[in-house]
Design an enzyme around this catalytic site. Structure first.
Site, PDB file in Angstrom:
ATOM      1  N   SER A   8       0.875  -1.177   0.000  1.00  0.00           N
ATOM      2  CA  SER A   8       0.000   0.000   0.000  1.00  0.00           C
ATOM      3  C   SER A   8       0.906   1.218   0.000  1.00  0.00           C
ATOM      4  CB  SER A   8      -0.944  -0.043   1.211  1.00  0.00           C
ATOM      5  OG  SER A   8      -1.834   1.039   1.181  1.00  0.00           O
TER       6      SER A   8
ATOM      7  N   LYS B 236      -5.214   2.534  -2.943  1.00  0.00           N
ATOM      8  CA  LYS B 236      -4.411   1.991  -1.844  1.00  0.00           C
ATOM      9  C   LYS B 236      -5.256   1.730  -0.596  1.00  0.00           C
ATOM     10  CE  LYS B 236      -0.348   1.833  -3.877  1.00  0.00           C
ATOM     11  NZ  LYS B 236       0.327   0.546  -4.122  1.00  0.00           N
TER      12      LYS B 236
ATOM     13  N   TYR C 104      -5.199   7.575  -6.510  1.00  0.00           N
ATOM     14  CA  TYR C 104      -4.128   6.745  -5.937  1.00  0.00           C
ATOM     15  C   TYR C 104      -4.510   6.293  -4.527  1.00  0.00           C
ATOM     16  CZ  TYR C 104       0.540   5.411  -4.301  1.00  0.00           C
ATOM     17  OH  TYR C 104       1.612   4.739  -3.770  1.00  0.00           O
TER      18      TYR C 104
HETATM   19  N1  LIG Z   1       8.143   5.288  -4.360  1.00  0.00           N
HETATM   20  C1  LIG Z   1       7.295   5.767  -3.471  1.00  0.00           C
HETATM   21  O1  LIG Z   1       7.361   6.930  -3.073  1.00  0.00           O
HETATM   22  C2  LIG Z   1       6.248   4.876  -2.901  1.00  0.00           C
HETATM   23  C3  LIG Z   1       5.809   3.745  -3.556  1.00  0.00           C
HETATM   24  N2  LIG Z   1       4.812   2.970  -3.024  1.00  0.00           N
HETATM   25  C4  LIG Z   1       4.322   1.805  -3.728  1.00  0.00           C
HETATM   26  O2  LIG Z   1       5.377   0.884  -3.886  1.00  0.00           O
HETATM   27  C5  LIG Z   1       5.225   0.157  -5.095  1.00  0.00           C
HETATM   28  C6  LIG Z   1       6.495   0.249  -5.925  1.00  0.00           C
HETATM   29  O3  LIG Z   1       6.777   1.604  -6.173  1.00  0.00           O
HETATM   30  P1  LIG Z   1       8.155   2.073  -6.834  1.00  0.00           P
HETATM   31  O4  LIG Z   1       9.212   1.109  -6.533  1.00  0.00           O
HETATM   32  O5  LIG Z   1       8.315   3.482  -6.495  1.00  0.00           O
HETATM   33  O6  LIG Z   1       7.732   1.977  -8.376  1.00  0.00           O
HETATM   34  P2  LIG Z   1       8.561   1.999  -9.744  1.00  0.00           P
HETATM   35  O7  LIG Z   1       7.791   2.850 -10.686  1.00  0.00           O
HETATM   36  O8  LIG Z   1       9.988   2.293  -9.521  1.00  0.00           O
HETATM   37  O9  LIG Z   1       8.384   0.471 -10.196  1.00  0.00           O
HETATM   38  C7  LIG Z   1       7.113  -0.019 -10.478  1.00  0.00           C
HETATM   39  C8  LIG Z   1       7.215  -1.477 -10.842  1.00  0.00           C
HETATM   40  O10 LIG Z   1       5.902  -1.981 -11.124  1.00  0.00           O
HETATM   41  C9  LIG Z   1       5.884  -2.542 -12.426  1.00  0.00           C
HETATM   42  N3  LIG Z   1       4.561  -2.348 -13.022  1.00  0.00           N
HETATM   43  C10 LIG Z   1       3.930  -1.176 -13.245  1.00  0.00           C
HETATM   44  N4  LIG Z   1       2.760  -1.377 -13.866  1.00  0.00           N
HETATM   45  C11 LIG Z   1       2.639  -2.714 -14.038  1.00  0.00           C
HETATM   46  C12 LIG Z   1       1.664  -3.542 -14.651  1.00  0.00           C
HETATM   47  N5  LIG Z   1       0.563  -3.026 -15.204  1.00  0.00           N
HETATM   48  N6  LIG Z   1       1.860  -4.880 -14.659  1.00  0.00           N
HETATM   49  C13 LIG Z   1       2.979  -5.409 -14.118  1.00  0.00           C
HETATM   50  N7  LIG Z   1       3.935  -4.676 -13.542  1.00  0.00           N
HETATM   51  C14 LIG Z   1       3.786  -3.347 -13.509  1.00  0.00           C
HETATM   52  C15 LIG Z   1       6.989  -1.800 -13.160  1.00  0.00           C
HETATM   53  O11 LIG Z   1       7.486  -2.483 -14.287  1.00  0.00           O
HETATM   54  P3  LIG Z   1       6.913  -2.220 -15.795  1.00  0.00           P
HETATM   55  O12 LIG Z   1       6.701  -0.759 -15.929  1.00  0.00           O
HETATM   56  O13 LIG Z   1       7.922  -2.796 -16.687  1.00  0.00           O
HETATM   57  O14 LIG Z   1       5.621  -2.981 -15.838  1.00  0.00           O
HETATM   58  C16 LIG Z   1       8.037  -1.714 -12.077  1.00  0.00           C
HETATM   59  O15 LIG Z   1       8.729  -2.938 -11.953  1.00  0.00           O
HETATM   60  C17 LIG Z   1       3.984   0.739  -5.780  1.00  0.00           C
HETATM   61  O16 LIG Z   1       2.879  -0.068  -5.461  1.00  0.00           O
HETATM   62  C18 LIG Z   1       3.835   2.103  -5.126  1.00  0.00           C
HETATM   63  O17 LIG Z   1       2.513   2.549  -5.137  1.00  0.00           O
HETATM   64  C19 LIG Z   1       4.241   3.270  -1.815  1.00  0.00           C
HETATM   65  C20 LIG Z   1       4.651   4.367  -1.116  1.00  0.00           C
HETATM   66  C21 LIG Z   1       5.683   5.257  -1.607  1.00  0.00           C
HETATM   67  C1  LIG Z   2      -1.114  10.519  13.764  1.00  0.00           C
HETATM   68  C2  LIG Z   2       0.238  10.710  13.319  1.00  0.00           C
HETATM   69  C3  LIG Z   2       0.429  11.050  11.893  1.00  0.00           C
HETATM   70  C4  LIG Z   2       1.849  10.921  11.463  1.00  0.00           C
HETATM   71  C5  LIG Z   2       2.346  11.499  10.195  1.00  0.00           C
HETATM   72  C6  LIG Z   2       1.501  11.439   8.985  1.00  0.00           C
HETATM   73  C7  LIG Z   2       2.258  11.718   7.726  1.00  0.00           C
HETATM   74  C8  LIG Z   2       1.456  11.363   6.524  1.00  0.00           C
HETATM   75  C9  LIG Z   2       2.129  11.662   5.246  1.00  0.00           C
HETATM   76  C10 LIG Z   2       1.477  11.011   4.075  1.00  0.00           C
HETATM   77  C11 LIG Z   2       2.488  10.745   3.016  1.00  0.00           C
HETATM   78  C12 LIG Z   2       1.972  10.007   1.860  1.00  0.00           C
HETATM   79  C13 LIG Z   2       3.116   9.620   0.947  1.00  0.00           C
HETATM   80  C14 LIG Z   2       2.684   8.764  -0.185  1.00  0.00           C
HETATM   81  C15 LIG Z   2       3.853   8.303  -1.011  1.00  0.00           C
HETATM   82  C16 LIG Z   2       3.409   7.601  -2.221  1.00  0.00           C
HETATM   83  O1  LIG Z   2       2.756   6.605  -2.167  1.00  0.00           O
HETATM   84  C17 LIG Z   2       3.776   8.257  -3.475  1.00  0.00           C
HETATM   85  N1  LIG Z   2       5.154   8.637  -3.533  1.00  0.00           N
HETATM   86  C18 LIG Z   2       3.477   7.425  -4.639  1.00  0.00           C
HETATM   87  O2  LIG Z   2       4.346   6.410  -4.694  1.00  0.00           O
END
Ligand SMILES: NC(=O)C1=CN([C@@H]2O[C@H](COP(=O)(O)OP(=O)(O)OC[C@H]3O[C@@H](n4cnc5c(N)ncnc54)[C@H](OP(=O)(O)O)[C@@H]3O)[C@@H](O)[C@H]2O)C=CC1
Ligand SMILES: CCCCCCCCCCCCCCCC(=O)[C@@H](N)CO
Length: 325
Positions: free
Chosen positions: A175, A193, A189
């Site tokens: 998530s 999630k 988004y």
């Molecule tokens: N980076 C962040 O700030 C945060 C990320 N997340 C979550 O973590 C996870 C990974 O994020 P992150 O590492 O940043 O992402 P990246 O964009 O770096 O990587 C995404 C990966 O998912 C694959 N992917 C995307 N679409 C599809 C599809 N339709 N089918 C199969 N594979 C797919 C991509 O490969 P390809 O494109 O080749 O399919 C790639 O391997 C996500 O779920 C994201 O929401 C959560 C919080 C914060």
């Molecule tokens: C009660 C206490 C509360 C504590 C702190 C709360 C802070 C919340 C911040 C929310 C940040 C969301 C980031 C999402 C990142 C993400 O998923 C994207 N980069 C897409 O990948």
């Protein structure tokens, strides 16, 4: 006669002890340890960012790793990177999680899975009014429906494998902190999630009897190729509000995720803010750890107060931002 102070000194720890004992008795599902050494760990989105870091970490711990994504070339590069770093030949699977047939075929090819990590995800931040509906649907399809397709395809094999080996299996779902609290610019988004949590809570009740354990991972902003892309077009307010929780490295998120899933933790926070957020949003989620349960019970009121403070800060920021326009 004992002074009231001394009495209090005795009564408070006693109350805490009774509460802890009650929670130890109540906490469900029961605690579990999920080994990954020599077991099949399939990670979607394993060609980039958090997924790639997870693949490396799992390989380092002796797991047999499969990575799934759309782009075959990036998958090959990731496989090479994992081989160079860990000396492990990961299996690569090319599929778009939006296509249930392609997912079923990939899982057939991969063979039975012990640990399924549904990490694939896409994020295109934009105010709802400006965002194309197709783009919103894209996020729901990849992040939510993709996870449905994966679990549907993997479950039969996971069940029989868990039965045959007698070892617990895991389904871990990626998530985001934006799956615990709504954030400006993340309507679609966050919806995708948050929805995963409903899926996970229900699923855990359905699969517990098969020794399958569900985890959810809630990272803050994490330095990945995906985040770098996102930041090019992110609304300013999204950046400010998301910045309330510090940015992490993909390797650190991967370590938290792996440690958490091996303990069968249902909710896996990744940093200190994440732990506060987990307490504030504990709801009726399953809880195996009596210690964490104790923090949740004692912290609920206070964390709600802290949460109100965060909202005060965010709404002030939004108001000031509009006032400047
Ligand atoms: N980076 C962040 O700030 C945060 C990320 N997340 C979550 O973590 C996870 C990974 O994020 P992150 O590492 O940043 O992402 P990246 O964009 O770096 O990587 C995404 C990966 O998912 C694959 N992917 C995307 N679409 C599809 C599809 N339709 N089918 C199969 N594979 C797919 C991509 O490969 P390809 O494109 O080749 O399919 C790639 O391997 C996500 O779920 C994201 O929401 C959560 C919080 C914060
Ligand atoms: C009660 C206490 C509360 C504590 C702190 C709360 C802070 C919340 C911040 C929310 C940040 C969301 C980031 C999402 C990142 C993400 O998923 C994207 N980069 C897409 O990948």
């Amino acid at each position: 006669m004992a002074s009231p102070f001394l009495l209090l000194l005795l009564v408070i720890p006693l109350c805490l002890l009774v509460l802890f004992l009650a929670l130890s008795f109540l906490a469900r599902p029961k605690s579990v340890r999920i080994p990954i050494k020599n077991r099949h760990v399939l990670i979607t989105g394993g060609s980039s960012g958090i997924g790639l870091a997870l693949a490396k970490a799992a390989a380092a711990q002796g797991a047999h790793v499969s990575i799934l994504a759309r782009n075959a070339k990036r998958l090959e590069e990731a496989r090479e990177e994992i081989k160079l770093a860990m000396g492990h030949m990961a299996r690569v699977l090319v599929a778009d999680v939006r296509d249930p047939q392609a997912v079923a075929q990939a899982l057939e090819e991969a063979g039975p899975v012990d640990v399924l990590v549904c990490n694939q995800g896409v994020f295109v931040p934009m105010e709802l009014e400006k965002q194309d509906l197709e783009e919103a649907k894209f996020m729901i399809d990849v992040n939510l429906m993709g996870t449905f397709h994966l679990i549907k395809a993997a479950l039969p094999g996971m069940k029989s494998r868990a039965r045959e080996t007698g070892l617990p299996a895991s389904i871990a779902i990626m998530s985001s902190q934006a799956g615990q609290v709504g954030v400006y610019g993340y309507t679609a988004y966050s919806a995708s999630k948050f929805a995963l949590r409903g899926l996970a809570e229900s699923l855990q009740q359905e699969v517990i009897a098969h020794n399958i354990h569900v985890s959810m991972i809630f990272p803050p902003d994490t330095a990945t190729p995906g985040l770098a892309e996102e930041q090019k077009k992110r609304p300013e307010l999204t950046t400010i509000i998301a910045g309330s929780s510090g940015e992490m490295k993909a390797e650190d998120v991967a370590k938290k995720a792996l440690d958490g899933l091996k303990e069968g933790q249902f909710i896996i926070p990744c940093n200190f803010d994440g732990t506060m957020l987990a307490i504030a949003t504990a709801g009726l989620s399953p809880q195996r750890s009596a210690v964490t349960a104790l923090f949740e019970v004692l912290g609920a009121g206070f964390m709600r107060f802290v949460g109100i403070g965060f909202q005060w800060n965010w709404y002030s920021t939004i108001q000031n931002w509009h006032a400047k326009r």
